[in-house]
Design an enzyme around this catalytic site. Structure first.
Site, short mmCIF file in Angstrom:
data_model
loop_
_atom_site.label_atom_id
_atom_site.label_comp_id
_atom_site.label_asym_id
_atom_site.label_seq_id
_atom_site.Cartn_x
_atom_site.Cartn_y
_atom_site.Cartn_z
CG HIS A 24 52.89 21.23 82.12
ND1 HIS A 24 52.89 22.07 83.21
CD2 HIS A 24 51.89 20.35 82.33
CE1 HIS A 24 51.94 21.70 84.05
NE2 HIS A 24 51.32 20.66 83.54
CG HIS A 78 43.63 14.09 84.51
ND1 HIS A 78 43.06 15.02 83.68
CD2 HIS A 78 44.75 14.68 85.02
CE1 HIS A 78 43.81 16.12 83.68
NE2 HIS A 78 44.84 15.94 84.47
CD GLU A 80 47.97 17.91 82.25
OE1 GLU A 80 47.35 17.93 83.33
OE2 GLU A 80 48.81 18.77 81.92
CG ASP A 82 50.53 14.10 83.46
OD1 ASP A 82 49.57 14.50 82.78
OD2 ASP A 82 50.67 14.41 84.66
CG HIS A 145 45.15 19.77 86.56
ND1 HIS A 145 46.09 19.30 85.69
CD2 HIS A 145 45.26 21.11 86.54
CE1 HIS A 145 46.75 20.30 85.16
NE2 HIS A 145 46.29 21.41 85.65
CG ASP A 164 46.72 15.74 88.03
OD1 ASP A 164 47.58 14.86 87.89
OD2 ASP A 164 46.39 16.52 87.12
CE1 TYR A 196 51.03 17.47 90.85
CE2 TYR A 196 48.90 18.22 91.66
CZ TYR A 196 49.66 17.55 90.71
OH TYR A 196 49.05 16.97 89.65
CG HIS A 229 51.58 13.28 89.49
ND1 HIS A 229 52.35 12.89 88.42
CD2 HIS A 229 50.57 14.01 88.97
CE1 HIS A 229 51.82 13.38 87.29
NE2 HIS A 229 50.73 14.05 87.60
FE1 FEO Z 1 46.71 17.13 85.17
FE2 FEO Z 1 49.13 14.88 86.19
O1 FEO Z 1 48.01 15.80 85.00
#
Ligand code: FEO
Length: 404
Positions: A24, A78, A80, A82, A145, A164, A196, A229
């Site tokens: 993104h 979360h 989001e 991903d 996040h 995250d 990050y 991640h």
């Molecule tokens: Fe806030 Fe890895 O997404």
């Protein structure tokens, strides 16, 4: 690909995205992973999913441990894209599974999926879920996040599944910090954490400090931090906790980043004597040209250094567009505890340096004034002015650094 057991009966079932280079708008030269976890207990529980492109890989990984149709609970830390966009793939298979999510998560989920037939259970900090022999404790982490975010702590295994937070955009054949340090290096891993944090979490330093304090107050022993991640922290989870506390408290290197762009090399020409002046004061310096450097890397370099000098030519009486773009990114990240100044060349009436200072003040950064402007092309005298500008800035950076 097979699932990887991270603790007895807790499996990583995620996916490695070797190829992603633009996340993104955030440049990810090392790729990333979408980590999610399967807890094999009386009630089989999946924590998070993966980006939709990788749903089949996730399903194969789960299938290497159990029949996915046996999943009883799905925790969504979360929402989001991903992490949550494979949720419908799971729910097709186990439509009666119970979903555990925050209230804000539920509201968001409704915007992505038809949730009318899903069994959604709202949880908040302190709520628990018993899966048979394990207790999952939920900890809301709004804005780390997104507003919906939470973490899940597995009490019996002392594992914090942190979505995250504490992650890195690193694709690797290994899953754990000790393995990564052996095959790559600790500095590479640290760089992933800083990159990050700078690009995703910089605005939320105060929240991060408060949330880590809250977790510490709960007295939860943490043997492993498993983010959504990158690398899982099993050898040294305290390392990443301390890195976050340090960054959130304003820790930075006693160094200067010189971030610039140039039209006909005049502003670029200024960077060399400026760099020499900075170094002459015993302060490390890194020079970064915008348009030759991905934006997220420039942001990371800004974040690592206590001071930043921004070089911008004047174009039509305002900042050079790439420099303005950098400042727009930076403003959104709400930087704190950094000292900044600006320099650049101009041909007609000037204006870029003045505009840069207006932006710095709008962001509430400590400023070093006045900035330095050069008409058309730096002369020998101008080079001397640049050198002195760099030296004086480095002196101020050293003074300012003492505050932290
Ligand atoms: Fe806030 Fe890895 O997404």
């Amino acid at each position: 690909m097979k699932a990887i057991e991270i603790k007895k009966d807790i499996y990583w079932v995620g996916a490695i995205d070797w190829a992603v280079r633009d996340f993104h708008g955030y440049i990810t030269p090392r790729g990333t992973t979408y980590n999610n976890y399967l807890i094999m207990d009386k009630d089989i529980t999946l924590i998070d999913t993966v980006k939709y492109d990788f749903a089949e890989i996730m399903m194969k990984n789960i299938s290497s441990v159990t029949d996915p149709s046996k999943i009883k609970n799905v925790v969504i830390n979360h929402i989001e894209n991903d992490h949550a966009t494979s949720l419908d793939r799971i729910m097709e298979l186990v439509p009666s599974a119970k979903i555990y999510i925050t209230e804000k998560g539920r509201k968001g989920l409704e915007r992505f999926f038809d949730v009318s037939r899903w069994n959604i259970n709202i949880v908040k900090t302190g709520d628990t879920l018993n899966t048979g022999t394990r207790t999952l404790l939920f900890i809301e982490t709004p804005m780390l996040h997104w507003p919906d975010s939470m973490m899940t702590y597995v009490k019996e295994d002392k594992v914090l599944i942190s979505q995250d937070a504490f992650g890195q955009h690193i694709a690797s054949a290994v899953r754990f910090d000790d393995e990564f340090v052996t095959c790559e290096s600790m500095s590479e891993l640290e760089d992933g954490v800083i990159d990050y944090y700078a690009n995703i979490l910089m605005p939320f330093g105060q929240l991060i400090k408060a949330k880590i304090a809250e977790i510490q107050k709960l007295g939860l022993p943490i043997e492993m931090i498993a983010p959504d991640h990158g690398i899982i922290w099993r050898a040294n989870p305290q390392k990443v906790l301390q890195m976050y506390l340090d960054m959130a408290s304003g820790k930075a290197n006693l160094s200067v980043s010189v971030i610039y762009d140039t039209m006909w090399h005049s502003t670029e020409h200024m960077t060399l004597p400026i760099m020499q002046g900075i170094k002459e004061e015993g302060v490390e310096c890194k020079v970064i040209k915008l348009r030759a450097t991905p934006m997220s890397m420039a942001i990371k370099e800004f974040w690592k250094s206590r001071g930043c000098l921004l070089g911008t030519p004047t174009l039509n009486n305002i900042m050079y567009p790439s420099v303005a773009e950098f400042l727009t990114h930076l403003r959104g990240l709400r930087p704190r505890n950094r000292i900044v100044g600006a320099f650049g060349s101009y041909g007609w009436g000037g204006g870029a340096v003045k505009e840069a200072y207006e932006e710095f003040k709008r962001m509430g950064l400590e400023v070093f004034e006045p900035g330095l402007q050069v008409l058309y092309r730096p002369s020998r005298e101008d080079e001397e002015r640049c050198y002195n500008f760099g030296r004086e800035f480095a002196k101020k950076v050293k003074e300012y650094h003492e505050r932290f």
